[in-house]
Design a protein around this motif. Structure first.
Motif, short mmCIF file in Angstrom:
data_model
loop_
_atom_site.label_atom_id
_atom_site.label_comp_id
_atom_site.label_asym_id
_atom_site.label_seq_id
_atom_site.Cartn_x
_atom_site.Cartn_y
_atom_site.Cartn_z
N LEU A 47 0.82 -1.21 0.00
CA LEU A 47 0.00 0.00 0.00
C LEU A 47 0.86 1.26 0.00
O LEU A 47 0.51 2.25 -0.62
N GLY A 48 1.99 1.21 0.70
CA GLY A 48 2.80 2.41 0.86
C GLY A 48 3.95 2.57 -0.09
O GLY A 48 4.66 3.57 -0.03
N GLY A 49 4.19 1.62 -0.96
CA GLY A 49 5.34 1.75 -1.86
C GLY A 49 5.61 0.49 -2.64
O GLY A 49 4.75 -0.38 -2.77
N ARG A 50 6.82 0.41 -3.14
CA ARG A 50 7.23 -0.74 -3.93
C ARG A 50 8.74 -0.87 -3.84
O ARG A 50 9.45 0.08 -3.53
N THR A 51 9.21 -2.06 -4.14
CA THR A 51 10.65 -2.27 -4.23
C THR A 51 11.12 -1.79 -5.59
O THR A 51 10.30 -1.51 -6.47
N ALA A 52 12.40 -1.73 -5.76
CA ALA A 52 12.93 -1.54 -7.11
C ALA A 52 12.63 -2.81 -7.89
O ALA A 52 12.50 -3.89 -7.30
N LEU A 53 12.49 -2.70 -9.19
CA LEU A 53 12.30 -3.89 -10.02
C LEU A 53 13.66 -4.55 -10.18
O LEU A 53 14.62 -3.91 -10.60
N HIS A 54 13.73 -5.81 -9.84
CA HIS A 54 14.99 -6.55 -9.92
C HIS A 54 14.97 -7.40 -11.19
O HIS A 54 14.06 -8.20 -11.39
N VAL A 55 15.95 -7.20 -12.05
CA VAL A 55 16.09 -8.01 -13.25
C VAL A 55 17.07 -9.13 -12.93
O VAL A 55 18.21 -8.88 -12.55
N LEU A 56 16.59 -10.37 -13.07
CA LEU A 56 17.43 -11.52 -12.76
C LEU A 56 18.31 -11.86 -13.95
O LEU A 56 17.86 -11.80 -15.09
N ALA A 57 19.53 -12.25 -13.65
CA ALA A 57 20.44 -12.68 -14.70
C ALA A 57 19.91 -13.97 -15.31
O ALA A 57 19.03 -14.62 -14.76
N ARG A 58 20.47 -14.33 -16.42
CA ARG A 58 20.03 -15.54 -17.14
C ARG A 58 20.03 -16.76 -16.23
O ARG A 58 20.74 -16.83 -15.26
N GLY A 59 19.24 -17.73 -16.61
CA GLY A 59 19.17 -18.99 -15.89
C GLY A 59 17.85 -19.15 -15.17
O GLY A 59 17.04 -18.24 -15.11
N SER A 60 17.65 -20.31 -14.63
CA SER A 60 16.41 -20.62 -13.93
C SER A 60 16.42 -20.04 -12.53
O SER A 60 17.48 -19.90 -11.91
N VAL A 146 17.34 -7.89 -25.56
CA VAL A 146 16.97 -8.26 -24.20
C VAL A 146 17.27 -7.12 -23.23
O VAL A 146 16.48 -6.82 -22.34
N GLN A 147 18.40 -6.44 -23.42
CA GLN A 147 18.75 -5.32 -22.55
C GLN A 147 17.76 -4.17 -22.70
O GLN A 147 17.36 -3.55 -21.71
N GLU A 148 17.36 -3.86 -23.92
CA GLU A 148 16.35 -2.82 -24.13
C GLU A 148 15.03 -3.20 -23.46
O GLU A 148 14.36 -2.34 -22.89
N LEU A 149 14.65 -4.48 -23.52
CA LEU A 149 13.44 -4.94 -22.86
C LEU A 149 13.55 -4.77 -21.35
O LEU A 149 12.65 -4.26 -20.70
N ALA A 150 14.68 -5.17 -20.79
CA ALA A 150 14.90 -5.02 -19.34
C ALA A 150 14.83 -3.56 -18.94
O ALA A 150 14.17 -3.21 -17.95
N ASP A 151 15.47 -2.69 -19.69
CA ASP A 151 15.45 -1.26 -19.39
C ASP A 151 14.03 -0.69 -19.47
O ASP A 151 13.62 0.12 -18.64
N GLU A 158 8.63 1.90 -12.75
CA GLU A 158 8.78 3.13 -11.97
C GLU A 158 7.70 4.16 -12.30
O GLU A 158 7.40 5.02 -11.48
N GLU A 159 7.09 4.06 -13.48
CA GLU A 159 6.07 5.02 -13.89
C GLU A 159 4.66 4.67 -13.42
O GLU A 159 3.76 5.49 -13.52
N ILE A 160 4.46 3.46 -12.92
CA ILE A 160 3.12 3.06 -12.47
C ILE A 160 2.76 3.89 -11.24
O ILE A 160 3.51 3.91 -10.26
N PRO A 161 1.63 4.60 -11.27
CA PRO A 161 1.25 5.42 -10.12
C PRO A 161 1.00 4.56 -8.88
O PRO A 161 0.39 3.48 -8.98
#
Length: 189
Positions: A47-60, A146-151, A158-161
């Motif tokens: 309700l009060g916030g969010r974490t940073a979005l974490h992009v996981l490196a390749r792999g399962s 893939v990097q452009e997609l991650a970015d 970050e833009e989601i209200p």
């Protein structure tokens, strides 16, 4: 707090349309895509916030990776900052329910919500992933690597209200009531 999604770049065409509208040619958006690839991300909302979005490196995503890359560095500090009554909401993915992760949460004193199987419609983060997907697909220039997609995913996250996130979380009691009334069947969510 809940999150986790896998974003794939495949060669399928996407059709975006309103309910009841046929798959008219004007609704089909074609993209030339490179040979594939995917991005796995994790993010937490409250309700009060969010974490940073974490992009996981390749792999399962294994239980060990989930503990070491998500629970320890992201969930633990967020839980401490939110409140003593923090409750982690995660689905029943194998890494989430693995003994090593359950033990970590128990050792940290972090409670995790019991979650029914096959019920993504109840989870507000799934709607956030949908918002992000639509935003990525509506771009004039689609990510080409893939990097452009991650970015792009990080930017969209970050833009989601925050009000959108609050609205989705506050809708949970209504979602649960509708599922109970439908006796576990489909709802409009």
């Amino acid at each position: 707090m809940k999150a986790g999604s896998h974003w794939a770049r495949d060669r399928r065409d996407r059709v975006w349309r309103c309910r009841g509208e046929c798959s008219a040619a004007c609704n089909i958006l074609q993209h030339d895509r490179f040979g594939g690839g995917s991005v796995m991300v994790w993010g937490g909302i409250s309700l009060g916030g969010r974490t940073a979005l974490h992009v996981l490196a390749r792999g399962s995503l294994t239980a060990i990776r989930y503990r070491d890359e998500i629970l320890r560095p992201l969930v633990r500090p967020y839980a401490g900052a939110v409140s003593p009554g923090f409750l982690l909401m995660q689905d029943n993915a194998r890494p989430h329910v693995a003994g090593v992760c359950q033990q970590f949460l128990q050792d940290e004193g972090t409670d995790a919500m019991d979650w029914p199987a096959r019920s993504p419609d109840l989870n507000p983060i799934e709607h956030i992933w949908d918002i992000m997907s639509r935003s990525i697909h509506q771009r004039h220039v689609a990510p080409q690597t893939v990097q452009e997609l991650a970015d792009a995913l990080v930017q969209v996250w970050e833009e989601i209200p925050q009000e959108t996130i609050r609205h989705l979380i506050r809708s949970m009691p209504r979602r649960f009531r509708e599922v109970i009334q439908a006796r576990g069947g489909h709802t409009h969510y």
